[in-house]
Design a protein around this motif. Structure first.
Motif, mmCIF file in Angstrom:
data_model
loop_
_atom_site.group_PDB
_atom_site.id
_atom_site.type_symbol
_atom_site.label_atom_id
_atom_site.label_comp_id
_atom_site.label_asym_id
_atom_site.label_seq_id
_atom_site.Cartn_x
_atom_site.Cartn_y
_atom_site.Cartn_z
ATOM 1 N N PRO A 154 0.827 -1.208 0.000
ATOM 2 C CA PRO A 154 0.000 0.000 0.000
ATOM 3 C C PRO A 154 0.862 1.259 0.000
ATOM 4 C CG PRO A 154 0.170 -0.874 2.212
ATOM 5 C CD PRO A 154 0.879 -1.858 1.314
ATOM 6 N N TRP A 155 0.212 2.386 -0.142
ATOM 7 C CA TRP A 155 0.862 3.692 -0.115
ATOM 8 C C TRP A 155 0.228 4.522 0.974
ATOM 9 C CZ3 TRP A 155 4.934 4.742 -3.390
ATOM 10 C CH2 TRP A 155 5.437 6.051 -3.380
ATOM 11 N N PRO A 156 0.935 5.297 1.800
ATOM 12 C CA PRO A 156 2.343 5.642 1.744
ATOM 13 C C PRO A 156 3.239 4.410 1.799
ATOM 14 C CG PRO A 156 1.187 7.080 3.283
ATOM 15 C CD PRO A 156 0.261 5.981 2.931
ATOM 16 N N PRO A 157 4.449 4.524 1.205
ATOM 17 C CA PRO A 157 5.301 3.353 1.041
ATOM 18 C C PRO A 157 6.111 3.020 2.290
ATOM 19 C CG PRO A 157 6.386 5.251 0.112
ATOM 20 C CD PRO A 157 5.040 5.736 0.597
ATOM 21 N N TRP A 158 6.878 1.953 2.183
ATOM 22 C CA TRP A 158 7.719 1.502 3.283
ATOM 23 C C TRP A 158 8.961 2.373 3.460
ATOM 24 C CZ3 TRP A 158 12.405 0.207 1.177
ATOM 25 C CH2 TRP A 158 12.415 -0.189 -0.167
ATOM 26 N N PHE A 159 9.251 3.244 2.496
ATOM 27 C CA PHE A 159 10.394 4.163 2.621
ATOM 28 C C PHE A 159 9.873 5.580 2.821
ATOM 29 C CE2 PHE A 159 9.334 3.443 -1.833
ATOM 30 C CZ PHE A 159 9.147 4.724 -2.324
ATOM 31 N N GLN A 191 5.896 11.693 -10.461
ATOM 32 C CA GLN A 191 5.341 12.936 -9.938
ATOM 33 C C GLN A 191 3.956 12.762 -9.327
ATOM 34 O OE1 GLN A 191 5.981 16.325 -12.693
ATOM 35 N NE2 GLN A 191 7.486 15.015 -13.711
ATOM 36 N N TRP A 192 3.258 11.694 -9.697
ATOM 37 C CA TRP A 192 1.959 11.415 -9.066
ATOM 38 C C TRP A 192 2.168 10.945 -7.633
ATOM 39 C CZ3 TRP A 192 -0.242 6.247 -8.237
ATOM 40 C CH2 TRP A 192 -1.558 6.285 -7.743
ATOM 41 N N ARG A 193 3.182 10.133 -7.413
ATOM 42 C CA ARG A 193 3.382 9.565 -6.083
ATOM 43 C C ARG A 193 4.448 10.268 -5.248
ATOM 44 N NH1 ARG A 193 2.029 3.113 -5.456
ATOM 45 N NH2 ARG A 193 -0.090 3.607 -4.767
ATOM 46 N N THR A 194 5.304 11.060 -5.871
ATOM 47 C CA THR A 194 6.351 11.748 -5.114
ATOM 48 C C THR A 194 6.552 13.159 -5.653
ATOM 49 O OG1 THR A 194 8.258 11.156 -6.505
ATOM 50 C CG2 THR A 194 7.550 9.523 -4.865
ATOM 51 N N ARG A 195 7.394 13.904 -4.958
ATOM 52 C CA ARG A 195 7.851 15.212 -5.442
ATOM 53 C C ARG A 195 9.337 15.071 -5.783
ATOM 54 N NH1 ARG A 195 4.384 16.240 -1.154
ATOM 55 N NH2 ARG A 195 2.597 17.582 -1.638
ATOM 56 N N PRO A 196 9.660 14.748 -7.021
ATOM 57 C CA PRO A 196 11.072 14.554 -7.372
ATOM 58 C C PRO A 196 11.732 15.864 -7.789
ATOM 59 C CG PRO A 196 9.705 13.936 -9.235
ATOM 60 C CD PRO A 196 8.765 14.392 -8.143
ATOM 61 N N ARG A 197 13.003 15.994 -7.473
ATOM 62 C CA ARG A 197 13.761 17.161 -7.926
ATOM 63 C C ARG A 197 15.223 16.758 -8.120
ATOM 64 N NH1 ARG A 197 16.435 20.090 -3.711
ATOM 65 N NH2 ARG A 197 16.227 19.012 -1.722
ATOM 66 N N ILE A 198 15.839 17.319 -9.133
ATOM 67 C CA ILE A 198 17.254 17.089 -9.364
ATOM 68 C C ILE A 198 18.042 17.989 -8.425
ATOM 69 C CG2 ILE A 198 19.134 17.310 -11.030
ATOM 70 C CD1 ILE A 198 17.125 16.633 -13.239
ATOM 71 N N ARG A 223 4.447 11.581 -1.698
ATOM 72 C CA ARG A 223 3.196 12.275 -1.378
ATOM 73 C C ARG A 223 2.358 11.323 -0.523
ATOM 74 N NH1 ARG A 223 2.348 16.632 -5.011
ATOM 75 N NH2 ARG A 223 3.718 16.560 -6.840
ATOM 76 N N PRO A 224 1.911 11.748 0.655
ATOM 77 C CA PRO A 224 1.143 10.830 1.514
ATOM 78 C C PRO A 224 -0.126 10.316 0.853
ATOM 79 C CG PRO A 224 1.858 12.754 2.750
ATOM 80 C CD PRO A 224 2.155 13.047 1.312
ATOM 81 N N ARG A 225 -0.799 11.202 0.107
ATOM 82 C CA ARG A 225 -2.066 10.823 -0.527
ATOM 83 C C ARG A 225 -2.086 11.339 -1.968
ATOM 84 N NH1 ARG A 225 -2.864 12.175 4.562
ATOM 85 N NH2 ARG A 225 -3.031 14.374 4.042
ATOM 86 N N PRO A 226 -1.546 10.558 -2.899
ATOM 87 C CA PRO A 226 -1.584 10.993 -4.302
ATOM 88 C C PRO A 226 -3.019 11.273 -4.735
ATOM 89 C CG PRO A 226 -0.142 9.110 -4.039
ATOM 90 C CD PRO A 226 -0.864 9.267 -2.735
ATOM 91 N N SER A 231 -5.320 3.549 -8.482
ATOM 92 C CA SER A 231 -4.279 2.592 -8.131
ATOM 93 C C SER A 231 -3.097 2.755 -9.080
ATOM 94 C CB SER A 231 -4.809 1.156 -8.217
ATOM 95 O OG SER A 231 -5.053 0.803 -9.571
ATOM 96 N N ALA A 232 -1.929 2.342 -8.622
ATOM 97 C CA ALA A 232 -0.756 2.391 -9.490
ATOM 98 C C ALA A 232 -0.944 1.473 -10.691
ATOM 99 C CB ALA A 232 0.484 1.989 -8.698
ATOM 100 N N LYS A 233 -1.627 0.358 -10.501
ATOM 101 C CA LYS A 233 -1.873 -0.586 -11.597
ATOM 102 C C LYS A 233 -2.703 0.062 -12.696
ATOM 103 C CE LYS A 233 -3.766 -5.199 -12.543
ATOM 104 N NZ LYS A 233 -4.761 -4.789 -13.556
ATOM 105 N N ALA A 234 -3.783 0.748 -12.320
ATOM 106 C CA ALA A 234 -4.638 1.393 -13.318
ATOM 107 C C ALA A 234 -3.895 2.511 -14.038
ATOM 108 C CB ALA A 234 -5.899 1.943 -12.656
#
Length: 299
Positions: A154-159, A191-198, A223-226, A231-234
């Motif tokens: 599930p999400w939020p993830p284990w990391f 970007q749906w599930r996290t806030r990535p930045r270089i 992101r705690p609640r995308p 679902s990631a699968k869909a």
């Protein structure tokens, strides 16, 4: 931020009391393997900068994939990581990593094996601290590892955070915006599930051997609640269809998903004449949510 790309070997002992990495590599014959996607960073100043880019580590358990001779491993421990679990499939590197483990009793665990086959849930259960993933990823499996972590359920993830090195082209795909040539499936799930930045770019000279491309360090804050909450699968199904034929309009590219894409697109409030690269991440997630709620018989 652009990091210095000239490795500084130095002489004598390193700040951790261990031999310089160049000496370790020579002693154990650890020439980087192209088949394993290895490119080592020897400059401890640079690996410590990478470790610091991941934020304070004193209360973190760090999972590192592909430590090689242990340059980043040593930096993580020097920067105060409470615990490091290093996953390495190259048996040649294990004696060098064992030296580091002996220098830091109880703080470094070396797991010999393929990161693509790791049971992450079981591994995390052994960690008494919040988990971060910090790694100079082997470039030949970097994207596959990343998507696996991003599609965790599930999400939020284990990391709680990831700080990862990629080829710069891959990093640019991760942070790409709609309308750009780099925008695609990797940008959407990232970007749906996290806030990535270089946070750092490195030239070829930072590595041994020097790769033919530039590299970049990307930091991912989950992101705690995308939103929308599909679902990631869909979302994977939608983006595979949409970007698999990215030059086609959605009413054509989505036919591999549903018999009547126009109805699906109307329910999501999207123009069927749009192409995937023109659609925002939020709209693609909304389309995935509509697809999830679509009765199986209407697909």
């Amino acid at each position: 931020m652009t990091a210095s790309t000239e490795p500084r070997q130095g002489a004598g002992k390193s700040p951790d009391g261990l031999p310089p990495l160049a000496e370790v590599i020579a002693r154990y014959g650890l020439q980087a393997s192209r088949n394993l996607g290895q490119n080592f960073i020897l400059d401890l100043n640079l690996t410590r900068a990478i470790a610091r880019a991941a934020g304070p580590l004193s209360r973190a358990a760090v999972i590192e994939v592909g430590p090689g001779p242990g340059g980043l491993t040593r930096a993580l421990l020097l920067e105060g990581a409470a615990r490091v679990i290093a996953i390495e499939r190259d048996a040649r590197c294990l004696p060098a990593l064992a030296e580091i483990a002996a220098r830091y009793p109880g703080r470094l665990e070396v797991v010999a094996g393929n990161a693509l086959k790791v049971d992450w849930a079981a591994l995390v259960r052994r960690c008494p601290h919040p988990v971060r993933i910090i790694a100079n990823l082997p470039y030949n499996v970097a994207t596959k590892l990343l998507t696996g972590w991003l599609e965790s359920e599930p999400w939020p993830p284990w990391f709680e955070r990831m700080t990862l090195m990629f080829q710069r082209e891959v990093a640019e795909r991760i942070v790409a915006k709609p309308g750009s040539k780099s925008y695609g499936r990797l940008a959407v799930i990232s970007q749906w599930r996290t806030r990535p930045r270089i946070v750092m770019t490195l030239g070829p000279a930072a590595f041994v051997p020097p790769p033919k491309v530039q590299s970049a360090l990307v930091d991912f804050q989950p992101r705690p609640r995308p939103d929308p909450p599909c679902s990631a699968k869909a979302l994977s199904e939608v983006t595979a269809a949409a970007f698999g034929q990215r030059r086609k309009m959605l009413r054509s590219s989505l036919k591999r998903l549903v018999a009547e894409p126009e109805a699906l697109l109307a329910a999501a409030g999207l123009d069927p004449a749009l192409r995937a690269e023109q659609v925002s991440i939020r709209d693609l997630a909304r389309l995935a949510l509509v697809l999830e709620r679509c009765p199986a018989g209407k697909r």
